[in-house]
Design a protein around this motif. Structure first.
Motif, PDB file in Angstrom:
ATOM      1  N   ALA A 155     140.064 -33.434  31.717  1.00  0.00           N
ATOM      2  CA  ALA A 155     138.882 -32.580  31.819  1.00  0.00           C
ATOM      3  C   ALA A 155     139.079 -31.450  32.826  1.00  0.00           C
ATOM      4  O   ALA A 155     138.615 -30.329  32.609  1.00  0.00           O
ATOM      5  CB  ALA A 155     137.667 -33.426  32.202  1.00  0.00           C
ATOM      6  N   VAL A 156     139.772 -31.722  33.924  1.00  0.00           N
ATOM      7  CA  VAL A 156     139.997 -30.682  34.936  1.00  0.00           C
ATOM      8  C   VAL A 156     140.891 -29.577  34.379  1.00  0.00           C
ATOM      9  O   VAL A 156     140.634 -28.387  34.567  1.00  0.00           O
ATOM     10  CB  VAL A 156     140.607 -31.286  36.215  1.00  0.00           C
ATOM     11  CG1 VAL A 156     140.975 -30.191  37.209  1.00  0.00           C
ATOM     12  CG2 VAL A 156     139.628 -32.267  36.863  1.00  0.00           C
ATOM     13  N   ALA A 157     141.948 -29.967  33.668  1.00  0.00           N
ATOM     14  CA  ALA A 157     142.842 -28.972  33.078  1.00  0.00           C
ATOM     15  C   ALA A 157     142.121 -28.148  32.016  1.00  0.00           C
ATOM     16  O   ALA A 157     142.308 -26.916  31.930  1.00  0.00           O
ATOM     17  CB  ALA A 157     144.066 -29.655  32.478  1.00  0.00           C
ATOM     18  N   ARG A 158     141.283 -28.795  31.211  1.00  0.00           N
ATOM     19  CA  ARG A 158     140.534 -28.055  30.196  1.00  0.00           C
ATOM     20  C   ARG A 158     139.555 -27.091  30.836  1.00  0.00           C
ATOM     21  O   ARG A 158     139.360 -25.959  30.367  1.00  0.00           O
ATOM     22  CB  ARG A 158     139.814 -29.034  29.263  1.00  0.00           C
ATOM     23  CG  ARG A 158     140.760 -29.876  28.415  1.00  0.00           C
ATOM     24  CD  ARG A 158     139.990 -30.636  27.342  1.00  0.00           C
ATOM     25  NE  ARG A 158     139.103 -31.653  27.897  1.00  0.00           N
ATOM     26  CZ  ARG A 158     139.477 -32.907  28.160  1.00  0.00           C
ATOM     27  NH1 ARG A 158     140.732 -33.285  27.958  1.00  0.00           N
ATOM     28  NH2 ARG A 158     138.604 -33.780  28.629  1.00  0.00           N
ATOM     29  N   LEU A 159     138.929 -27.527  31.911  1.00  0.00           N
ATOM     30  CA  LEU A 159     138.005 -26.661  32.648  1.00  0.00           C
ATOM     31  C   LEU A 159     138.735 -25.452  33.213  1.00  0.00           C
ATOM     32  O   LEU A 159     138.264 -24.309  33.095  1.00  0.00           O
ATOM     33  CB  LEU A 159     137.345 -27.458  33.774  1.00  0.00           C
ATOM     34  CG  LEU A 159     136.557 -26.675  34.823  1.00  0.00           C
ATOM     35  CD1 LEU A 159     135.405 -25.925  34.179  1.00  0.00           C
ATOM     36  CD2 LEU A 159     136.055 -27.612  35.913  1.00  0.00           C
ATOM     37  N   ALA A 160     139.888 -25.681  33.829  1.00  0.00           N
ATOM     38  CA  ALA A 160     140.662 -24.568  34.374  1.00  0.00           C
ATOM     39  C   ALA A 160     141.041 -23.585  33.266  1.00  0.00           C
ATOM     40  O   ALA A 160     141.014 -22.366  33.462  1.00  0.00           O
ATOM     41  CB  ALA A 160     141.921 -25.098  35.064  1.00  0.00           C
ATOM     42  N   GLY A 161     141.374 -24.115  32.085  1.00  0.00           N
ATOM     43  CA  GLY A 161     141.731 -23.254  30.968  1.00  0.00           C
ATOM     44  C   GLY A 161     140.579 -22.384  30.512  1.00  0.00           C
ATOM     45  O   GLY A 161     140.793 -21.242  30.070  1.00  0.00           O
ATOM     46  N   ARG A 162     139.368 -22.901  30.610  1.00  0.00           N
ATOM     47  CA  ARG A 162     138.194 -22.115  30.208  1.00  0.00           C
ATOM     48  C   ARG A 162     137.837 -21.057  31.242  1.00  0.00           C
ATOM     49  O   ARG A 162     137.097 -20.119  30.926  1.00  0.00           O
ATOM     50  CB  ARG A 162     136.984 -23.039  29.992  1.00  0.00           C
ATOM     51  CG  ARG A 162     137.118 -23.995  28.839  1.00  0.00           C
ATOM     52  CD  ARG A 162     135.767 -24.611  28.487  1.00  0.00           C
ATOM     53  NE  ARG A 162     135.191 -25.376  29.588  1.00  0.00           N
ATOM     54  CZ  ARG A 162     135.403 -26.678  29.785  1.00  0.00           C
ATOM     55  NH1 ARG A 162     136.233 -27.346  28.973  1.00  0.00           N
ATOM     56  NH2 ARG A 162     134.824 -27.319  30.793  1.00  0.00           N
ATOM     57  N   ALA A 186     146.247 -22.591  43.578  1.00  0.00           N
ATOM     58  CA  ALA A 186     145.663 -21.814  42.478  1.00  0.00           C
ATOM     59  C   ALA A 186     146.764 -21.185  41.633  1.00  0.00           C
ATOM     60  O   ALA A 186     146.680 -21.158  40.396  1.00  0.00           O
ATOM     61  CB  ALA A 186     144.732 -20.740  43.037  1.00  0.00           C
ATOM     62  N   GLY A 187     147.820 -20.693  42.288  1.00  0.00           N
ATOM     63  CA  GLY A 187     148.933 -20.099  41.557  1.00  0.00           C
ATOM     64  C   GLY A 187     149.621 -21.106  40.658  1.00  0.00           C
ATOM     65  O   GLY A 187     150.047 -20.772  39.541  1.00  0.00           O
ATOM     66  N   ARG A 188     149.720 -22.339  41.116  1.00  0.00           N
ATOM     67  CA  ARG A 188     150.322 -23.390  40.280  1.00  0.00           C
ATOM     68  C   ARG A 188     149.509 -23.600  39.015  1.00  0.00           C
ATOM     69  O   ARG A 188     150.058 -23.739  37.918  1.00  0.00           O
ATOM     70  CB  ARG A 188     150.445 -24.685  41.086  1.00  0.00           C
ATOM     71  CG  ARG A 188     151.034 -25.851  40.293  1.00  0.00           C
ATOM     72  CD  ARG A 188     151.241 -27.046  41.207  1.00  0.00           C
ATOM     73  NE  ARG A 188     151.562 -28.263  40.476  1.00  0.00           N
ATOM     74  CZ  ARG A 188     151.701 -29.458  41.032  1.00  0.00           C
ATOM     75  NH1 ARG A 188     151.574 -29.581  42.355  1.00  0.00           N
ATOM     76  NH2 ARG A 188     151.991 -30.519  40.291  1.00  0.00           N
ATOM     77  N   TRP A 189     148.185 -23.607  39.140  1.00  0.00           N
ATOM     78  CA  TRP A 189     147.341 -23.728  37.960  1.00  0.00           C
ATOM     79  C   TRP A 189     147.525 -22.535  37.029  1.00  0.00           C
ATOM     80  O   TRP A 189     147.600 -22.697  35.799  1.00  0.00           O
ATOM     81  CB  TRP A 189     145.872 -23.842  38.365  1.00  0.00           C
ATOM     82  CG  TRP A 189     145.435 -25.226  38.729  1.00  0.00           C
ATOM     83  CD1 TRP A 189     145.176 -25.710  39.981  1.00  0.00           C
ATOM     84  CD2 TRP A 189     145.199 -26.317  37.832  1.00  0.00           C
ATOM     85  NE1 TRP A 189     144.805 -27.029  39.919  1.00  0.00           N
ATOM     86  CE2 TRP A 189     144.809 -27.423  38.620  1.00  0.00           C
ATOM     87  CE3 TRP A 189     145.282 -26.460  36.458  1.00  0.00           C
ATOM     88  CZ2 TRP A 189     144.500 -28.657  38.059  1.00  0.00           C
ATOM     89  CZ3 TRP A 189     144.976 -27.689  35.885  1.00  0.00           C
ATOM     90  CH2 TRP A 189     144.589 -28.777  36.687  1.00  0.00           C
ATOM     91  N   LEU A 190     147.591 -21.348  37.608  1.00  0.00           N
ATOM     92  CA  LEU A 190     147.662 -20.136  36.791  1.00  0.00           C
ATOM     93  C   LEU A 190     148.919 -20.089  35.926  1.00  0.00           C
ATOM     94  O   LEU A 190     148.919 -19.457  34.862  1.00  0.00           O
ATOM     95  CB  LEU A 190     147.581 -18.898  37.687  1.00  0.00           C
ATOM     96  CG  LEU A 190     146.196 -18.623  38.284  1.00  0.00           C
ATOM     97  CD1 LEU A 190     146.282 -17.558  39.372  1.00  0.00           C
ATOM     98  CD2 LEU A 190     145.214 -18.210  37.194  1.00  0.00           C
ATOM     99  N   THR A 191     149.991 -20.736  36.362  1.00  0.00           N
ATOM    100  CA  THR A 191     151.214 -20.751  35.546  1.00  0.00           C
ATOM    101  C   THR A 191     151.016 -21.515  34.238  1.00  0.00           C
ATOM    102  O   THR A 191     151.799 -21.344  33.295  1.00  0.00           O
ATOM    103  CB  THR A 191     152.395 -21.384  36.311  1.00  0.00           C
ATOM    104  OG1 THR A 191     152.081 -22.738  36.652  1.00  0.00           O
ATOM    105  CG2 THR A 191     152.713 -20.601  37.569  1.00  0.00           C
ATOM    106  N   LEU A 192     149.978 -22.345  34.176  1.00  0.00           N
ATOM    107  CA  LEU A 192     149.717 -23.152  32.982  1.00  0.00           C
ATOM    108  C   LEU A 192     148.664 -22.540  32.065  1.00  0.00           C
ATOM    109  O   LEU A 192     148.527 -22.973  30.922  1.00  0.00           O
ATOM    110  CB  LEU A 192     149.236 -24.547  33.389  1.00  0.00           C
ATOM    111  CG  LEU A 192     150.226 -25.455  34.100  1.00  0.00           C
ATOM    112  CD1 LEU A 192     149.503 -26.703  34.612  1.00  0.00           C
ATOM    113  CD2 LEU A 192     151.356 -25.857  33.172  1.00  0.00           C
TER     114      LEU A 192
END
Length: 235
Positions: A155-162, A186-192
């Motif tokens: 759910a966290v990854a899907r939320l970040a994607g939205r 935050a940069g680590r998330w943005l790479t995905l």
């Protein structure tokens, strides 16, 4: 004074652990121990607490390199999972961090059957994160950067994607505020994420964050994980 001294020791143990993770990621040597070896007494308590603070990233080399961890580091990781369950009133980031550790342990240790014996581990509630402002969301995602893994779905990854634009906005804010740990997470998330503006200059931004983060291994860990994700070097 004793509490302050304990806190200082724990901070040092967390930095040492993060340094070991960074070294393993850089070398690509999954046989290099990252978590402290199993020890007794006060040293064991400190080692277990350090693993709990770093969370699932304590076994990140094994996760990204698809190789089993050493028995000693897996034993310490398991103790951290079992010794520090979240309280009933724990913050969502604490609950999700513990969930990520249990998921990692279930994958790497077949004898660990906390939760359902078969099927995915039930996810915590993510409604609070979904309602967060972009500033708060970026902060919480940075804390939960251990969930930013290639091909993982939660759910966290899907939320970040939205909310990729919000995370990009938060990354810029963290850099401007010189909050290098938050910027790195935050940069680590943005790479995905899809939909990240090319004008953000993420790769250059991560280089800058690593440079300004200096000798902080917690910054280096997130930046190097982001680079491995970006280049596909983990495959």
């Amino acid at each position: 004074m004793e509490q302050s001294g304990t806190s200082t020791l724990l901070q040092g143990a967390v930095r040492d652990l993060a340094s070991g993770v960074v070294s393993a990621l850089r070398s690509g040597d999954h046989t290099h121990a990252t978590a402290p070896a199993a020890v007794d007494g006060e040293a064991e308590g400190l080692a277990v607490a350090a693993v709990r603070v770093l969370g699932a990233d304590a076994l990140l080399p094994s996760t990204l390199l698809h190789a089993p961890p050493l028995p000693d580091e897996l034993a310490v990781f398991r103790k951290a999972v079992e010794a520090y369950p979240p309280r009933a009133d724990a913050a969502p980031t604490v609950v999700w961090s513990h969930w990520a550790m249990r998921r990692t342990l279930r994958r790497l240790d077949p004898s660990f059957v906390d939760g359902p014996a078969h099927g995915p581990e039930p996810e915590p509630d993510a409604d609070g994160l979904d309602r967060a402002s972009w500033q708060s969301l970026t902060h919480q995602l940075a804390v939960l950067a251990a969930l930013a893994l290639p091909g993982e779905d939660c759910a966290v990854a899907r939320l970040a994607g939205r909310r990729s634009l919000d995370v990009a906005r938060g990354f810029v804010r963290a850099v401007r505020r010189r909050d290098w740990r938050q910027a790195a997470g935050a940069g680590r998330w943005l790479t995905l994420l899809d939909g990240v503006p090319e004008t953000l200059g993420l790769e250059t931004g991560l280089d800058f964050v690593e440079l300004m983060g200096g000798e902080d291994p917690l910054v280096a860990l997130q930046v190097h994980a982001a680079r491995l994700t970006r280049t596909g070097a983990f495959a």
